[in-house]
Design an enzyme around this catalytic site. Structure first.
Site, short mmCIF file in Angstrom:
data_model
loop_
_atom_site.label_atom_id
_atom_site.label_comp_id
_atom_site.label_asym_id
_atom_site.label_seq_id
_atom_site.Cartn_x
_atom_site.Cartn_y
_atom_site.Cartn_z
N HIS A 99 -5.29 5.94 -6.13
CA HIS A 99 -5.13 5.06 -6.91
C HIS A 99 -3.70 5.32 -7.49
O HIS A 99 -2.55 4.38 -7.49
CB HIS A 99 -6.07 4.59 -8.04
N HIS A 150 0.24 3.48 -7.27
CA HIS A 150 1.36 3.12 -8.44
C HIS A 150 2.86 3.66 -7.82
O HIS A 150 3.84 3.11 -8.10
CB HIS A 150 1.11 3.99 -9.50
N GLU A 207 -0.79 -3.12 -13.02
CA GLU A 207 -2.21 -2.88 -12.30
C GLU A 207 -2.51 -4.07 -11.42
O GLU A 207 -2.96 -3.77 -10.32
CB GLU A 207 -3.16 -2.95 -13.42
N SER A 252 -4.15 -0.73 -3.92
CA SER A 252 -5.26 0.52 -3.59
C SER A 252 -6.56 -0.09 -3.55
O SER A 252 -7.44 1.17 -2.83
CB SER A 252 -5.31 1.81 -4.78
FE LIG Z 1 -3.68 2.25 -12.53
#
Ligand SMILES: [Fe+2]
Length: 251
Positions: A127, A132, A174, A193
Site C-alpha cells: 500500500h 503512494h 487515498e 493498491s
Molecule cells: Fe494510504
C-alpha cells in the site's frame, strides 16, 4: 543509511523510525509482492493517471521484488526532495504530519501474507510504496503533500479542523481521481493498491463529482466500505491550490 542522520529535522517522529531489513525478506514475501503488482498492472496501465505510471518507472519499482527503500530514495529524492522513510507502523497524527512537512513519507516495511492479498487493515509496504510513493515523484503533488502536512501540524490543537483536513487527504491522496483525455483516471493510493476499489471505480459505481474544496471538507466517509462518492480534479494544480485554500479557511 541511518534514518537518524537522514532525518535531522524530525523530533516527534524519531521513536518510530526503523531500518528496512531488506535482506531479511523471504522468497515467499517477494513472491507476494510480485503477485500483487502483476494483479494490479494490467488495470493500472489503462486506468491510472499518467503521472502515477511515470512515477512508478522514475523511482525504479520492479514487479518481481519488494523495493529496497534506499534504492527508491536514490531516485526519488533528487527529483522532488521526498524520501520513503521506514517506520514501525501506524503513526500518531503529530508524528505523521511532522514527517510529511519534512518530505519524509512514513513507510511500513512489513508485507501482507498470502491470506490477505486483497485487504489488510494495517498499511503495508505494498500500500505505502506501490500505492503512494510513485506520486511523490511528481513536483506539484510533492509540494501539495508537504504543504498539507504543515497545515495539519499547525492545526493539532483543533480536532474538528483536523477532521476536515482528514477528508481532504482521503479524497485526494487515498481516493483521488483525475480526468485525463475525457476519462476518469486513478491516482489515490487506496484505488491504486486495491484491486477491488480500483475495479469499483472503473465500473462506474461511485458518483464522480467535480472537485470542490467546500464539499470535500464536509464530506463524511467510511473507511470500511467501498466509496459512494469521489471527487475528480482536472489537474494536480487543483489539489495544491486546495491545500492553500484550506489553510486560509481553517487557520
Ligand atoms: Fe494510504
Amino acid at each position: 543509511m541511518n534514518p537518524a542522520t537522514a532525518s535531522p529535522h524530525l523530533s516527534v517522529a524519531q521513536p518510530f523510525l526503523i531500518q528496512q531489513q531488506w535482506d531479511a525478506y523471504t522468497e515467499e514475501q517477494h513472491a507476494v509482492w510480485a503477485e500483487l503488482v502483476r494483479r494490479r498492472m494490467p488495470q493500472l496501465r489503462e486506468h491510472a493517471a499518467q503521472e502515477y505510471l511515470d512515477g512508478f518507472h522514475a523511482i525504479g519499482l520492479r514487479e518481481d521484488t519488494i523495493p529496497n527503500l534506499a534504492d527508491v530514495n536514490r531516485r526519488l529524492s533528487p527529483r522532488t526532495g521526498w524520501n520513503a522513510t521506514p517506520v514501525s507502523g501506524f503513526l500518531p497524527p503529530d508524528a505523521f504530519f511532522e514527517m510529511l512537512g519534512a518530505r519524509q513519507f512514513p513507510t511500513t516495511t512489513y508485507i501482507r501474507s498470502r491470506e490477505s492479498m486483497e485487504y489488510t487493515p494495517e498499511p503495508d509496504i505494498f500500500h505505502d510504496v506501490f500505492g503512494h510513493v510513485p506520486m511523490h515523484a511528481h513536483p506539484v503533488f510533492a509540494d501539495f503533500l508537504q504543504h498539507y502536512g504543515r497545515v495539519c501540524a499547525a492545526l493539532m490543537h483543533d480536532k474538528e479542523k483536523l477532521e476536515k483536513m482528514g477528508r481532504l487527504f482521503w479524497f485526494t491522496v487515498e481516493f483521488g481521481v483525475i480526468r485525463q483525455k475525457g476519462k476518469v483516471k486513478l491516482y489515490g493510493s487506496g484505488l491504486i493498491s486495491s484491486h477491488g476499489e480500483g475495479t469499483h471505480v472503473i465500473e462506474g459505481k461511485p458518483e464522480i463529482r467535480d472537485f470542490d474544496l467546500d464539499q470535500v471538507l464536509e464530506q463524511k466517509f467510511l473507511v470500511s466500505e467501498e466509496q459512494k462518492v469521489l471527487y475528480a480534479v482536472e489537474s494536480f494544480d487543483e489539489i495544491y491550490e486546495a491545500a492553500q485554500q484550506a489553510e486560509k479557511r481553517l487557520a
